[in-house]
Design a protein around this motif. Structure first.
Motif, mmCIF file in Angstrom:
data_model
loop_
_atom_site.group_PDB
_atom_site.id
_atom_site.type_symbol
_atom_site.label_atom_id
_atom_site.label_comp_id
_atom_site.label_asym_id
_atom_site.label_seq_id
_atom_site.Cartn_x
_atom_site.Cartn_y
_atom_site.Cartn_z
ATOM 1 N N ASN A 1 29.784 51.952 7.002
ATOM 2 C CA ASN A 1 29.525 51.602 5.603
ATOM 3 C C ASN A 1 29.988 50.170 5.355
ATOM 4 O O ASN A 1 31.184 49.883 5.462
ATOM 5 N N SER A 2 29.066 49.284 5.019
ATOM 6 C CA SER A 2 29.387 47.861 4.872
ATOM 7 C C SER A 2 29.240 47.413 3.419
ATOM 8 O O SER A 2 28.493 46.492 3.107
ATOM 9 N N ILE B 1 34.266 57.520 10.332
ATOM 10 C CA ILE B 1 33.611 56.784 9.249
ATOM 11 C C ILE B 1 34.307 55.445 9.105
ATOM 12 O O ILE B 1 35.505 55.379 8.814
ATOM 13 N N THR B 2 33.573 54.365 9.327
ATOM 14 C CA THR B 2 34.129 53.019 9.195
ATOM 15 C C THR B 2 33.648 52.377 7.902
ATOM 16 O O THR B 2 32.525 52.609 7.462
ATOM 17 N N VAL B 3 34.514 51.545 7.297
ATOM 18 C CA VAL B 3 34.186 50.870 6.044
ATOM 19 C C VAL B 3 34.714 49.438 6.085
ATOM 20 O O VAL B 3 35.866 49.204 6.476
ATOM 21 N N ALA C 1 36.940 51.352 1.275
ATOM 22 C CA ALA C 1 37.877 51.047 2.359
ATOM 23 C C ALA C 1 39.230 51.701 2.127
ATOM 24 O O ALA C 1 39.951 52.020 3.076
ATOM 25 N N ALA C 2 39.584 51.919 0.842
ATOM 26 C CA ALA C 2 40.877 52.521 0.511
ATOM 27 C C ALA C 2 40.914 54.031 0.723
ATOM 28 O O ALA C 2 41.985 54.633 0.620
ATOM 29 N N SER C 3 39.789 54.647 1.009
ATOM 30 C CA SER C 3 39.781 56.091 1.226
ATOM 31 C C SER C 3 40.689 56.471 2.393
ATOM 32 O O SER C 3 40.671 55.828 3.447
ATOM 33 N N GLN C 4 41.448 57.535 2.214
ATOM 34 C CA GLN C 4 42.351 57.985 3.283
ATOM 35 C C GLN C 4 41.608 58.632 4.442
ATOM 36 O O GLN C 4 42.203 58.917 5.486
ATOM 37 N N TYR C 5 40.297 58.839 4.284
ATOM 38 C CA TYR C 5 39.520 59.520 5.326
ATOM 39 C C TYR C 5 38.705 58.574 6.198
ATOM 40 O O TYR C 5 37.997 59.029 7.094
ATOM 41 N N VAL C 6 38.778 57.275 5.944
ATOM 42 C CA VAL C 6 37.943 56.338 6.681
ATOM 43 C C VAL C 6 38.797 55.368 7.490
ATOM 44 O O VAL C 6 39.993 55.201 7.233
ATOM 45 N N THR C 7 38.162 54.719 8.461
ATOM 46 C CA THR C 7 38.783 53.598 9.164
ATOM 47 C C THR C 7 38.395 52.325 8.433
ATOM 48 O O THR C 7 37.228 51.935 8.424
ATOM 49 N N ALA C 8 39.368 51.707 7.769
ATOM 50 C CA ALA C 8 39.128 50.448 7.067
ATOM 51 C C ALA C 8 39.169 49.313 8.085
ATOM 52 O O ALA C 8 40.145 49.161 8.820
ATOM 53 N N VAL C 9 38.099 48.516 8.109
ATOM 54 C CA VAL C 9 37.956 47.500 9.149
ATOM 55 C C VAL C 9 38.065 46.108 8.542
ATOM 56 O O VAL C 9 37.250 45.712 7.715
ATOM 57 N N GLY C 10 39.091 45.378 8.968
ATOM 58 C CA GLY C 10 39.294 44.009 8.534
ATOM 59 C C GLY C 10 38.539 43.021 9.398
ATOM 60 O O GLY C 10 37.656 43.407 10.176
ATOM 61 N N GLY C 11 38.885 41.733 9.268
ATOM 62 C CA GLY C 11 38.107 40.720 9.965
ATOM 63 C C GLY C 11 38.939 39.607 10.548
ATOM 64 O O GLY C 11 39.999 39.242 10.029
ATOM 65 N N THR C 12 38.432 39.039 11.635
ATOM 66 C CA THR C 12 39.114 37.956 12.330
ATOM 67 C C THR C 12 38.182 36.767 12.542
ATOM 68 O O THR C 12 36.963 36.865 12.417
ATOM 69 N N SER D 1 31.101 43.164 6.963
ATOM 70 C CA SER D 1 29.894 43.925 7.274
ATOM 71 C C SER D 1 29.529 43.825 8.747
ATOM 72 O O SER D 1 28.743 44.628 9.236
ATOM 73 N N ALA D 2 30.049 42.835 9.439
ATOM 74 C CA ALA D 2 29.844 42.751 10.887
ATOM 75 C C ALA D 2 30.856 43.614 11.629
ATOM 76 O O ALA D 2 30.518 44.313 12.591
ATOM 77 N N SER D 3 32.106 43.578 11.189
ATOM 78 C CA SER D 3 33.154 44.285 11.927
ATOM 79 C C SER D 3 33.068 45.801 11.778
ATOM 80 O O SER D 3 33.377 46.529 12.723
ATOM 81 N N ALA D 4 32.655 46.307 10.623
ATOM 82 C CA ALA D 4 32.612 47.762 10.419
ATOM 83 C C ALA D 4 31.603 48.462 11.335
ATOM 84 O O ALA D 4 31.948 49.450 12.001
ATOM 85 N N PRO D 5 30.338 48.014 11.409
ATOM 86 C CA PRO D 5 29.421 48.679 12.339
ATOM 87 C C PRO D 5 29.796 48.450 13.796
ATOM 88 O O PRO D 5 29.547 49.321 14.644
#
Length: 417
Positions: A214-215, A239-241, A254-265, A345-349
């Motif tokens: 989810n982006s 589930i990634t966000v 991204a704040a959902s406790q059920y998802v993997t919140a994906v940051g960026g570098t 949106s690149a890192s989540a998928p």
């Protein structure tokens, strides 16, 4: 129904809206409202100079709506076609597989679902061009690798939209880069409302996908925990966000406790043993950069142990997102072919594809917990920040930090139980 969800409190650095006519920049012509942003100058910690970008999706115009988390370089000329010896600008699959130590094979028959709003009429054709350019296996409707459905599981696709079409191109290309053997299920929501996007998430799981990307995101609200249970509580599904593209600050889902919140570098080639180095995408001044912080409403998962946030901390893990060190993406729906994209949106998928390489999650597990049991199997990002705060929630450091979580993939071991 979800209540009012404005993003202005989170997206502090968002540029002013312009008419669609003003957006024919950098060779990318987009004519729908979701691309109605001015070009912005983006300082990045990894770039020798500033780069120019605009966001593909505009601020939501109605209560309860989301925006996609992708940005396009407008200082890099788009390429409709390539010469015989030309290569697209931006990182391609081989770069990412090397940078993140990923196997070239793996994920066969695993289905990664992409959830986005609106229709991309050229999604399958553009995906074929990307995969052909990089020598990846065919992924088409004909061979059963690619499938596009609406949020109800049928083929009554929603209205096309140039901004979300660019998002879709980025998403399917990043899944392809991470997991070339994976199948791709594109689920198109009727609109960018959380209700429709959430229904698309549920449909993806109903279709059997064990990995759902989810982006998109919006400002937190007090009833987010209800949406958690309604749309994102799917044990046994990774589930990634995207964590957000506006620097320090928390977004939902991204704040959902059920998802993997994906940051960026920011990802750069160097002379190290790894061959690459990474820092936080963003600057201490804030504005454009990976989202992070402490949730106002979502409870802290049992597997998250950081000390300065009593509720859910964002993010969990990260991957390249900085447009200054961006990704090659092919998009032709009201766009000009090869462009350089960035955003979480690149890192989540990409991370969804890494989960698929790692294998099916346990049936009762929340796969977001997996990296916390294997932090030594990640590349720890210790440099940079995405805004101004007094602690790790906006500043990289040894171990867990907000902008990059526990780090970036170093193989797939961190994404298994």
């Amino acid at each position: 129904m979800r209540s009012h969800r404005r993003r202005t409190s989170i997206r502090r650095g968002a540029p002013a809206l312009l008419s669609a006519a003003a957006l024919i920049t950098g060779g990318l012509a987009v004519a729908t409202q979701s691309s109605a942003f001015a070009t912005t100058t983006t300082p990045t910690s990894s770039a020798a100079s500033t780069v120019h970008t605009h966001r593909l999706c505009s601020e939501p115009s109605k209560p309860g709506y989301m925006a996609c988390q992708s940005v396009v370089r407008t200082d890099v000329k788009a390429q409709k076609s390539l010469g015989r010896h030309d290569t697209p600008k931006g990182f391609g699959p081989a770069d990412l597989q090397k940078a993140y130590n990923l196997p070239k094979d793996g994920g066969k028959d695993a289905t990664v679902a992409i959830v986005d709003a609106n229709d991309d009429p050229n999604a399958e054709k553009d995906l074929a061009a990307y995969r052909s350019q990089y020598g990846l296996p065919e992924c088409s409707t004909g061979n059963g690798c690619f499938k596009k459905i609406d949020q109800d599981g049928g083929t009554n696709y929603p209205a096309p939209d140039a901004g979300w079409a660019g998002e879709i191109s980025l998403d399917v290309d990043m899944v392809s880069a991470a997991c070339p053997q994976c199948k791709i299920l594109l689920v198109e929501a009727k609109s960018a409302s959380m209700e429709d996007l959430g229904a698309a998430v549920n449909q993806a799981v109903k279709q059997g996908a064990k990995y759902v990307s989810n982006s998109y995101g919006g400002a937190e609200e007090s009833n987010d925990t209800s949406a958690d249970d309604q749309y994102f509580k799917h044990p046994g599904v990774a589930i990634t966000v995207s964590s957000g593209d506006s620097g320090y600050g928390v977004e939902y889902p991204a704040a959902s406790q059920y998802v993997t919140a994906v940051g960026g570098t920011s990802l750069k080639k160097d002379s190290s043993t790894r061959g690459y180095s990474e820092s936080v995408w963003g600057t201490s001044a804030g504005g454009e950069g990976a989202g992070s912080g402490c949730s106002k409403y979502d409870a802290k998962p049992s597997w998250q142990k950081d000390t300065d946030c009593a509720k859910r901390a964002v993010a969990d893990v990260a991957a390249v997102a900085d447009p200054a060190t961006g990704l090659a993406v092919y998009d032709t729906y009201q766009a000009s072919g090869w462009n350089v994209y960035g955003g979480t949106s690149a890192s989540a998928p990409f991370i969804a594809g890494v989960y698929a390489l790692a294998g099916a999650p346990g049936s009762g597990d929340v796969p977001a917990s997996y990296p916390y049991t294997h932090p030594d199997k990640l590349n720890d990002v210790t440099d940079g920040s995405n805004g101004s705060c007094s602690n790790y929630l906006c500043k990289a450091g040894k171990g867990y930090d907000g902008p990059t979580g526990l780090g970036t993939p170093n193989g797939v071991a961190a994404f298994t139980k």
